[in-house]
Enzyme design. Sequence first.
Site, PDB file in Angstrom:
ATOM      1  CE  LYS A 185      -1.683   3.011   2.014  1.00 51.21           C
ATOM      2  NZ  LYS A 185      -1.431   4.436   1.631  1.00 51.21           N
ATOM      3  CB  CYS A 293      12.642   9.288   8.902  1.00 53.21           C
ATOM      4  SG  CYS A 293      13.797   8.079   8.274  1.00 53.21           S
TER       5      CYS A 293
HETATM    6  P1  NAD Z   1       1.951   9.095   7.422  1.00 46.82           P
HETATM    7  O1  NAD Z   1       2.016   8.385   8.723  1.00 46.82           O
HETATM    8  O2  NAD Z   1       1.021  10.227   7.268  1.00 46.82           O
HETATM    9  O3  NAD Z   1       1.581   8.050   6.246  1.00 46.82           O
HETATM   10  C1  NAD Z   1       2.224   6.798   6.171  1.00 46.82           C
HETATM   11  C2  NAD Z   1       1.236   5.794   5.589  1.00 46.82           C
HETATM   12  O4  NAD Z   1       0.124   5.660   6.470  1.00 46.82           O
HETATM   13  C3  NAD Z   1       0.694   6.205   4.229  1.00 46.82           C
HETATM   14  O5  NAD Z   1       0.696   5.092   3.381  1.00 46.82           O
HETATM   15  C4  NAD Z   1      -0.716   6.689   4.562  1.00 46.82           C
HETATM   16  O6  NAD Z   1      -1.636   6.423   3.525  1.00 46.82           O
HETATM   17  C5  NAD Z   1      -1.096   5.903   5.787  1.00 46.82           C
HETATM   18  N1  NAD Z   1      -1.993   6.664   6.689  1.00 46.82           N
HETATM   19  C6  NAD Z   1      -2.073   8.016   6.809  1.00 46.82           C
HETATM   20  N2  NAD Z   1      -2.981   8.339   7.753  1.00 46.82           N
HETATM   21  C7  NAD Z   1      -3.489   7.183   8.229  1.00 46.82           C
HETATM   22  C8  NAD Z   1      -4.446   6.864   9.223  1.00 46.82           C
HETATM   23  N3  NAD Z   1      -5.086   7.811   9.914  1.00 46.82           N
HETATM   24  N4  NAD Z   1      -4.700   5.564   9.468  1.00 46.82           N
HETATM   25  C9  NAD Z   1      -4.061   4.588   8.790  1.00 46.82           C
HETATM   26  N5  NAD Z   1      -3.139   4.843   7.822  1.00 46.82           N
HETATM   27  C10 NAD Z   1      -2.855   6.115   7.547  1.00 46.82           C
HETATM   28  O7  NAD Z   1       3.467   9.527   7.083  1.00 46.82           O
HETATM   29  P2  NAD Z   1       3.982  10.415   5.883  1.00 46.82           P
HETATM   30  O8  NAD Z   1       3.585  11.832   6.126  1.00 46.82           O
HETATM   31  O9  NAD Z   1       3.661   9.790   4.587  1.00 46.82           O
HETATM   32  O10 NAD Z   1       5.575  10.272   6.079  1.00 46.82           O
HETATM   33  C11 NAD Z   1       6.333  11.098   6.925  1.00 46.82           C
HETATM   34  C12 NAD Z   1       6.559  10.442   8.269  1.00 46.82           C
HETATM   35  O11 NAD Z   1       7.199   9.186   8.098  1.00 46.82           O
HETATM   36  C13 NAD Z   1       7.506  11.247   9.152  1.00 46.82           C
HETATM   37  O12 NAD Z   1       7.041  11.200  10.470  1.00 46.82           O
HETATM   38  C14 NAD Z   1       8.831  10.504   9.030  1.00 46.82           C
HETATM   39  O13 NAD Z   1       9.714  10.657  10.118  1.00 46.82           O
HETATM   40  C15 NAD Z   1       8.345   9.099   8.932  1.00 46.82           C
HETATM   41  N6  NAD Z   1       9.343   8.241   8.321  1.00 46.82           N
HETATM   42  C16 NAD Z   1      10.022   7.377   9.137  1.00 46.82           C
HETATM   43  C17 NAD Z   1      11.022   6.578   8.606  1.00 46.82           C
HETATM   44  C18 NAD Z   1      11.798   5.636   9.478  1.00 46.82           C
HETATM   45  O14 NAD Z   1      12.466   4.770   8.946  1.00 46.82           O
HETATM   46  N7  NAD Z   1      11.745   5.780  10.798  1.00 46.82           N
HETATM   47  C19 NAD Z   1      11.313   6.647   7.232  1.00 46.82           C
HETATM   48  C20 NAD Z   1      10.581   7.530   6.438  1.00 46.82           C
HETATM   49  C21 NAD Z   1       9.588   8.322   6.990  1.00 46.82           C
END
Ligand code: NAD
Length: 509
Positions: A185, A293
């Site tokens: 996804k 991140c």
């Molecule tokens: P996000 O949490 O908004 O989205 C991630 C995924 O979750 C997406 O596929 C999205 O469709 C889904 N999603 C969004 N809202 C949801 C909900 N309410 N319920 C269920 N699923 C939902 O994250 P983002 O904005 O796409 O990415 C940025 C974040 O990711 C930052 O916090 C960053 O630090 C983190 N990140 C962490 C790493 C790591 O390895 N630790 C790597 C990359 C990004």
Amino acid sequence: MNPAPQRAAASAIPTVKLLIGGEFVESRTTQWRDVVNPATQEVLARVPFATPQELDAAVGAAREAFKTWRKTPIGVRARIFLKYQQLIREHMKELAAILTAEQGKTLADAEGDVFRGLEVVEHAANIGTLQMGELASNVATGVDTFTLLQPLGVCAGITPFNFPAMIPLWMFPMAIATGNTFVLKPSEQDPMVTMRLVELALQAGIPKGVLNVVHGGEEVVNGICDHPDIKAVSFVGSTRVGTHVYQRATLAGKRAQCMMGAKNHAVVMPDANKEQTLNNLLGAAFGAAGQRCMAASTAVLVGAARAWIPDLVAKARALKINAGTEAGTDVGPLISCAAHERVNGLIERGIAEGAKLELDGRKPQVAGYEKGNFVGPTIFSGVKPGMAIYEQEIFGPVLVILAADNLDAAIELVNRNPNGNGTALFTQSGAAARRFQEDIDVGQVGINVPIPVPVPLFSFTGSRASKLGDLGPYGKQVILFYTQTKTVTQRWFDDSTLNAGVNTTINLR
Ligand code: NAD
């Protein structure tokens, strides 16, 4: 907050397809969302929010394919990934161009995004030596014990917007190489480069049903967490969503690993090489517009290093803000208008809470891209714990600077922060470096390396509030995540063996 899905409108804009059972299919959903170029606001495509029936069909295809894929020889699996890494190399420029258009990062950084994923594909091609069990002979008379690392079944991955090539490639290659089938996804904000990578994976020979893709947001993610036929869920994204996914998936009896948000501190000692340190710090704070991140979003200047702020600000002011497609760009746009608003709002809070705004990146003028979601490099000094710009992950080109009197105070500050994704120390002292790597409570540590993301010979090892689940994505740890260890204890009776009689003890003999 992402905009809510909209009703589909008939238009000439291309639609992003689902992949179910080896076929790229149009979703029957009524809920769609635009994929938007963040430098221009041009709508590039429309992405569907898949229906529960479509998710079920994708999981069903993966469940069916698992019956044969789990028995496919390990060498056959490995050779698919050998072919796949070649195809990714051949399509590098095309992949980077798609990624930049939908995500905004510079073309060079987009190639980096693809390349860091490619390294995992290369590692998956070594699966023959990675998925070996252990054997001990004669653990009792004529008895041998060995382990099998067997695939789990259908696994699923949920990915964020900021690395739409690397993070899907952290997930499905290793899951599939170990003999599982997969439902991916991707982020609904930039699914197009992910889909091109998926097409290349099929071209490399991944059989029908082994890799499936559904698109969507909260409902599809919850459907994945709840689906009884999915055995393991890998998530990368924000802490808020990751915590929810972990709880929901484990409650439904699945294995889960969630890599989440961060606040990464770069600690600068006064004995560090000044020029190198400032350049590294700026690249790690403002590269990808701070949407990493592992971005070094927080600098801790120790002792006399506090005097370096004017030089840091002067260098940051010289960075070029422009669309990722333009030559010489250092800082591209943020992913969405919502992200732009959030980052600007946090800058305003920083001012209101008393931090000193050393460099203000709000409202930069970017000729030709006036509608883009741009924020220029922004630097605050005098930042203290408790301020929103320190407590929250800003995820934009904003560097916050704190001061510490000595290394001990800096280590204490970093360890008090709940996040544990990454940290770095800049110093020329081996003793300080050794002290730091021993005492710092953060999962990934750089010594004069600002973004210490491990290569796939190792695993990604964020810790504390940045991670849920014991095992990290890629590397050695992910082999254990995607397999079940089975231990076989085996004896073969020889007709000439004397009958040893009934053994009522627990001991083998
Ligand atoms: P996000 O949490 O908004 O989205 C991630 C995924 O979750 C997406 O596929 C999205 O469709 C889904 N999603 C969004 N809202 C949801 C909900 N309410 N319920 C269920 N699923 C939902 O994250 P983002 O904005 O796409 O990415 C940025 C974040 O990711 C930052 O916090 C960053 O630090 C983190 N990140 C962490 C790493 C790591 O390895 N630790 C790597 C990359 C990004």
